[in-house]
Design an enzyme around this catalytic site. Structure first.
Site, PDB file in Angstrom:
ATOM      1  CG  ASP A 118      -6.599  -5.031   2.703  1.00  0.00           C
ATOM      2  OD1 ASP A 118      -6.823  -5.037   1.480  1.00  0.00           O
ATOM      3  OD2 ASP A 118      -6.301  -4.019   3.346  1.00  0.00           O
TER       4      ASP A 118
ATOM      5  CG  ASP B 154      -1.862  -1.107   1.311  1.00  0.00           C
ATOM      6  OD1 ASP B 154      -2.352  -1.468   0.244  1.00  0.00           O
ATOM      7  OD2 ASP B 154      -2.132  -1.624   2.414  1.00  0.00           O
TER       8      ASP B 154
END
Lengths: 283, 887
Positions: free
Chosen positions: B615, B329
């Site tokens: 996630d 990320d």
């Protein structure tokens, strides 16, 4: 390719999943030009409410069939569903029967037997056993078709898949499941997709060839590993709407020892599922 | 056609229900049809079965056979100590099973936490009446009532809504609430605004909805299913250990059978051969390997904790070292997540944020101030970092601003904008902010020099150009617009009416600075041959600019946006990302698992970062799932293999270095363990072939394998990294722990030098004691015991030399410093003390069939110990020379 469905029977009862299964049957009938029989067999001593629900279900389906311009016939009978449906199949020359199975039936399929299982074993025609878990995916947009190396009834299976895909305008995703490549000393070997593709078994190539023949576009993927688990993961990851797989050819003993991927998927499918017990021999 | 595409009437028709809900009997029937509305764990192998499997692999089977034969032998020929041996072997099997199980064990609590996100009770309409039922009994077709503060129990199609807003964070990762209505939606179901998803919570308003998917069939169930069902499979280390054990098992069995047959041919008795065969198998099996590997991983995990990495699965310590691809990320991991205003554009000019003085920026800052959900309370700013940065700058420019917010059209990721309607100075005004591509089409005018002029032609091009320029500097760009709605607030809220004919107020460019240590960490990854893909929700230009700033990109990257990904097949995706620098922009967490799967199919070992509930599947699927310790949800932390306690990308790279070091160190102590296999086996073979007295008892072999050499082996497991550990490419998949170099170095090179020393000591004792060639010596004769004790001692002493030599693979051990690994010194000391105990204590003499030795044996072995070190240093020197010439 030889296969044609001319008469399709949908077993309807008071349960909503039977109605959803019948909708699939109706779309298939539309795509193949077949006549559909909406059949409800009331067992002895059935409560009035259940009878009423089943009748309403048949009416709704019949109405929908007319809207879809599908040649439909409703049949209401009393007695044992398996026996009555068998009689009808024999007398009318039915090619394919759609029947639904429920959550509560899943665990007793093998050991106690259910109407759906009795039908799939005893009928002389092909049977599509439908498990409905999701009512929101009304027209399945993505069909997942798990394939294995040695398959029977490839012609009929590919015909069924192609016609269903055509009727819903769905995309077809073929999933070839296989054991991981391994050697004794090196253990599991990693193979690239192109390496795997070189090893596509003859039966799967035949299936693909037939889909091409029907003009159905498809995507294929190969996945080494545990069959049942991988079908469920693939269906969940890619949000497939419907799985179409062949019925298990494993007996009770073999299933107890080695597991049964079809039963595994039936138990824990993330989307609706059709298990095909096909009868048309490959030519 | 799906449920979200349908009209209200068709929804009821397809779900076979009505606005009066289901009857109780129908609900019961459907409960049997569809099952309870609950999150279930996918059926898994029970822990007990997993533990029992540790007793059935090939090496364990071999040891069971050895133990079984020992017990049979004890039964047929009592008093030869075979019972002790059998028990010792069983103890070894149990010990190895426990240690291997510890490596594989991980507590699975993700599903438990997911369950807690669903409500316990829910209000539904049954037979036209409102009833409170247990959420577990909700079925498809049920009409559920939604109101503020409630959690949604199952996926349901909205049929009535009044200002209904839901927080879908568990599914989408977006913290901003989304408005829900009952209108048919043409798009993907997951993006539909007429669906209330299980696990989401109602933030405001009220409404009712019809359930169409419950339990594991809901979207929330899908996350739970993937989190539970996805199995990464064996870690690279576990696979290596399987390979090693198979290799050793086959080698030991073949040697046992061959020498059994040779023994028979040269006329030894069955029982002599039998005992010999068991001894040979025990000598070949490195009983201490699995406990040592496990302990090395435990220690690796502890060192990682000091580097702010919490390891959840022990095997992950090493898996990290084999990572070839990191999907990371951006916000908070590569950057600080400290948003700051850098540049501002209004009129037709761009200004640095700290140079704004002109009153012409007032319209822009007023919009930024009022269309903002952060707040300033007690001298502190509270809210999302982007909102806080904008509010802070606006306050600094405008001071405090009085206004009453009438209502809000909240931000949502599809529209990419939010709007507020406020009463300002007696007038009603709409203020909108969002992505430039979302705001500019709403504007018909622009504010230039304080005047509103039409926005068209060249002016539009200039705004687009300014926007691109800001994005290319790595800034997150937001556009602002406003509209005067007149005196009275609008009666009905129609976003399309309010968000039209707006005046473009300007652009704000925000910077989320990269973490200072990230640039170096990225360079280290590149040096170590590890590829990195940034996965961000930002626009592609911003992502590319940031990636360039931190050195992630060298050439032109392949930029893949979330919407493109959705339309690509796996093959197309693999083709696009193969061998290129990749940026995934405008991505949502739902795409991560697919990216991970495709990379794994391409042969990459993937580490992926994540923090949200959705996630979790990707974290489970990846070879290493990395959850954020600060920003991560509990579900993500449970699903991950490791937790970054500081959310910092650089920490991942440090952990990879540690993982690679652990792998190297395991290889070092495997070499060390293999090196004693030869001096343990060769005297045995000589015993069988040339009829010398038994040089080593099986109990002495076990004393070495499980006793004396354990701590030095562990000490090799904590060796610091060699200087080039992050300058080498990741090891290929087919390059395992043991390769020909390890085998040759261990068994042949170090092993034969050790054997030479061992046989010297053995024959020295025998010959000095009066033994001559061909003289029969019973196993319990004092001289035979002394000779086997000399073999035992010399193996121990040679292993000290081997341990010191194995501290490095290719670099000189002289550069390490003797004190740099204190555990090694303790290990050697322990090894010597334990040997002294076994040799000189009467109790140990009885158990291990040893006898006290004179000083001469100790002295004879010193040159051999040094020889091992010198010979291996020479090998390393020659290797380095060869590599230098090659370069």
């Amino acid at each position: 390719m030889g296969i044609m469905y001319k008469k399709i029977l949908a077993a309807v009862n008071e349960h909503v999943n039977a109605e959803v299964a019948a909708r699939y049957a109706m779309h298939l009938a539309k795509a193949t030009g077949a006549r559909i029989y909406l059949c409800y067999v009331a067992e002895k001593g059935i409560p009035d409410e259940a009878f009423r629900h089943a009748e309403e279900s048949v009416k709704r389906l019949f109405h929908r069939a007319r809207e879809m311009e599908v040649d439909a016939e409703s049949v209401v009978a009393t007695g044992s569903p398996a026996a009555e449906i068998k009689k009808l199949v024999l007398s009318e020359g039915i090619d394919l029967v759609f029947t639904a199975t429920r959550h509560e039936d899943v665990n007793k399929r093998f050991y106690e037997g259910t109407t759906a299982r009795r039908l799939s074993l005893s009928l002389p025609c092909s049977v599509a056993l439908v498990r409905v878990v999701h009512l929101g995916r009304i027209h399945p947009g993505k069909l997942l078709v798990p394939l294995k190396a040695r398959m029977c009834h490839i012609s009929e299976w590919s015909y069924f898949t192609a016609m269903l895909a055509r009727s819903f305008g769905s995309s077809v995703h073929l999933l070839h499941l296989t054991r991981p490549a391994s050697t004794f000393f090196h253990g599991e070997l990693h193979m690239s997709t192109s390496e795997w593709e070189k090893k596509i078994p003859h039966d799967i190539s035949g299936f693909i060839h037939r889909l091409d023949h029907y003009g159905i576009t498809h995507e294929k993927k190969l996945h080494p590993g545990r069959t049942g688990r991988n079908i469920m993961i693939e269906a969940a990851v890619k949000r497939h709407d419907l799985i179409i797989m062949g019925a298990s050819e494993r007996g009770l003993l073999r299933s107890l020892i080695r597991g049964n991927p079809v039963e595994e998927v039936l138990k824990e499918t993330p989307c609706n599922l059709i298990i095909l017990k096909l009868r048309h021999e490959d030519t | 056609m799906k449920i979200h595409n349908l009209s209200r009437e068709d929804v009821f028709l397809n779900l076979v229900t009505s606005e009066n809900g289901l009857s109780s009997s129908e609900a019961r029937k459907r409960l049997n049809e569809f099952g309870p509305n609950e999150i279930r764990e996918t059926s898994k192998t029970p822990l007990t079965v997993k533990f029992l499997r540790q007793f059935t692999h090939l090496l364990a089977v071999l040891l069971w056979i050895g133990a079984g034969l020992s017990f049979i032998s004890e039964a047929l020929h009592p008093g030869e100590g075979m019972l002790n041996l059998g028990l010792a072997i069983v103890a070894v099997i149990i010990l190895n099973a426990i240690f291997t199980f510890i490596q594989e064990y991980r507590a699975e609590k993700a599903i438990e936490i997911l369950r807690q996100l669903l409500p316990f009770q829910v209000r539904v309409i049954r037979e036209g009446r409102e009833v409170l039922i247990v959420a577990r009994e909700v079925v498809p077709g049920d009409v559920i009532l939604l109101s503020e503060g409630l959690k949604v129990p199952a996926d349901a199609r909205i049929i009535e809504s009044a200002n209904l807003m839901a927080n879908n964070a568990p599914l989408t990762g977006e913290a901003e609430p989304v408005p829900l209505d009952s209108k048919p939606f043409c798009g993907e179901l997951i993006e539909s605004r007429n669906i209330a998803f299980a696990g989401s919570s109602i933030v405001s308003g009220r409404g009712c909805a019809v359930v169409f998917a419950s339990g594991m069939s809901s979207e929330f169930g899908r996350i739970a299913r993937l989190t539970s069902a996805v199995e990464t499979g064996m870690s690279p280390l576990q696979k290596e250990i399987v390979k090693i054990t198979r290799f050793i098992a086959v080698m030991a069995s073949v040697m046992g059978i061959v020498f059994f047959m040779i023994g028979r041919l040269i006329g030894r008795s069955f029982w002599e051969n039998f005992i010999f065969t068991i001894g040979l198998i025990v000598a070949n099996v490195p009983e201490g390997l699995l406990p040592t590997v496990t302990l090395a991983l435990v220690m690796g995990g502890r060192r990682m904790l000091k580097k702010k990495v919490l390891i959840k699965t022990l095997a992950s310590v090493e898996t990290l070292g084999s990572v070839t691809f990191i999907c990371t990320d951006k916000t908070g991991t590569l950057t600080l997540n400290n948003m700051d205003l850098r540049q501002i554009a209004y009129g037709d000019r761009v200004f640095a944020a700290d140079q704004i003085r002109s009153s012409r920026a007032e319209a822009l800052f007023t919009t930024a101030y009022l269309c903002n959900n952060a707040c300033h309370t007690d001298g502190r700013y509270i809210g999302d970092p982007t909102e806080v940065a904008i509010l802070r700058a606006s306050r600094e420019f405008l001071g405090s601003r009085d206004s009453k917010r009438v209502f809000e059209i909240p931000f949502d990721s599809e529209r990419k904008r939010m709007t507020t309607v406020n009463l300002v100075d007696g007038r009603t005004k709409a203020f909108t902010k969002g992505a430039a591509e979302s705001i500019i089409p709403l504007c018909t005018h622009i504010l230039l020099d304080g005047k509103s002029v039409p926005l068209e032609g060249e002016r539009l091009d200039r705004i687009a150009e300014t926007c691109r320029g800001l994005m290319d500097s790595g800034l997150r760009v937001l556009a602002f617009s406003y509209r005067d709605l007149g005196l009275a607030p609008p009666v009905d809220v129609h976003p399309k009416q309010i968000e039209s004919g707006m005046v473009f107020a300007g652009l704000i460019g925000l910077e989320d600075p990269p973490r200072p240590e990230v640039r170096e960490a990225v360079a280290r990854c590149h040096g170590a041959g590890i590829k990195i893909a940034m996965i961000t929700g930002d626009a592609s230009r911003t992502a590319v600019a940031i990636a360039r700033e931190i050195g992630l990109l060298k050439g032109e990257p392949e930029v893949i946006e979330g919407r493109d990904l959705a339309t690509m097949s796996d093959r197309q995706l693999a083709d696009r990302i193969s061998g290129k620098e990749i940026i995934f922009a405008r991505m949502t967490p739902k795409h991560k698992m697919r990216v991970v799967s495709v990379l794994q199919e391409m042969g990459e070992r993937v580490a992926v970062t994540g923090d949200g509930v959705n996630d979790a599947p990707a974290l489970k699927k990846a070879d290493i799932g990395i959850a954020m310790g600060i920003a991560g949800t509990d579900v993500a932390k449970e699903a991950a293999d490791m937790i970054l306690l500081d959310d910092n990308f650089a920490t991942i790279v440090n952990a990879i270095e540690e993982g690679r070091t652990v792998f190297e160190n395991i290889r070092k102590f495997i070499t060390y363990i293999f090196a004693h296999g030869t001096p343990e086996a060769i005297p045995y073979i000589l015993f069988a072939l040339i009829r010398i007295p038994l040089p080593l008892t099986v109990m002495q072999i076990l004393a070495i394998d499980l006793g004396t050499e354990t701590i030095p082996a562990l000490a090799l497991g904590v060796e610091p990294p060699e200087s080039d550990v992050m300058k080498r490419p990741p090891r290929p998949r087919d390059k395992g722990l043991i390769n020909s170099a390890v085998l040759i170095r261990g068994y042949l090179f170090l092993g034969f030098i050790s054997t030479a020393g061992v046989l010297t000591a053995y024959f020295h004792v025998l010959l000095a004691g009066g033994w001559y060639w061909g003289m029969a010596l019973p196993a319990d004769a004092p001289l035979a015991r002394q000779a086997s004790t000399a073999t035992f001692l010399s193996i121990v002493l040679m292993q000290i030399g081997t341990a010191l030599a194995c501290r490095t693979m290719t670099q000189s051990v002289a550069g390490r410093g003797l004190l740099s690994n204190s555990l090694m010194l303790w290990g050697i000391l322990t090894e010597v003390l334990l040997s002294i105990f076994i040799i000189y204590h009467p109790w140990a003499n009885r158990l291990f069939s040893t006898a006290p030795l004179g000083i001469s044996v100790w002295l004879i072995m010193v040159p051999f110990m040094l020889l091992v070190i010198v010979a291996d240093e020479t090998r390393k020197y020659l290797y380095r020379g060869k590599v230098a010439n090659k370069d």
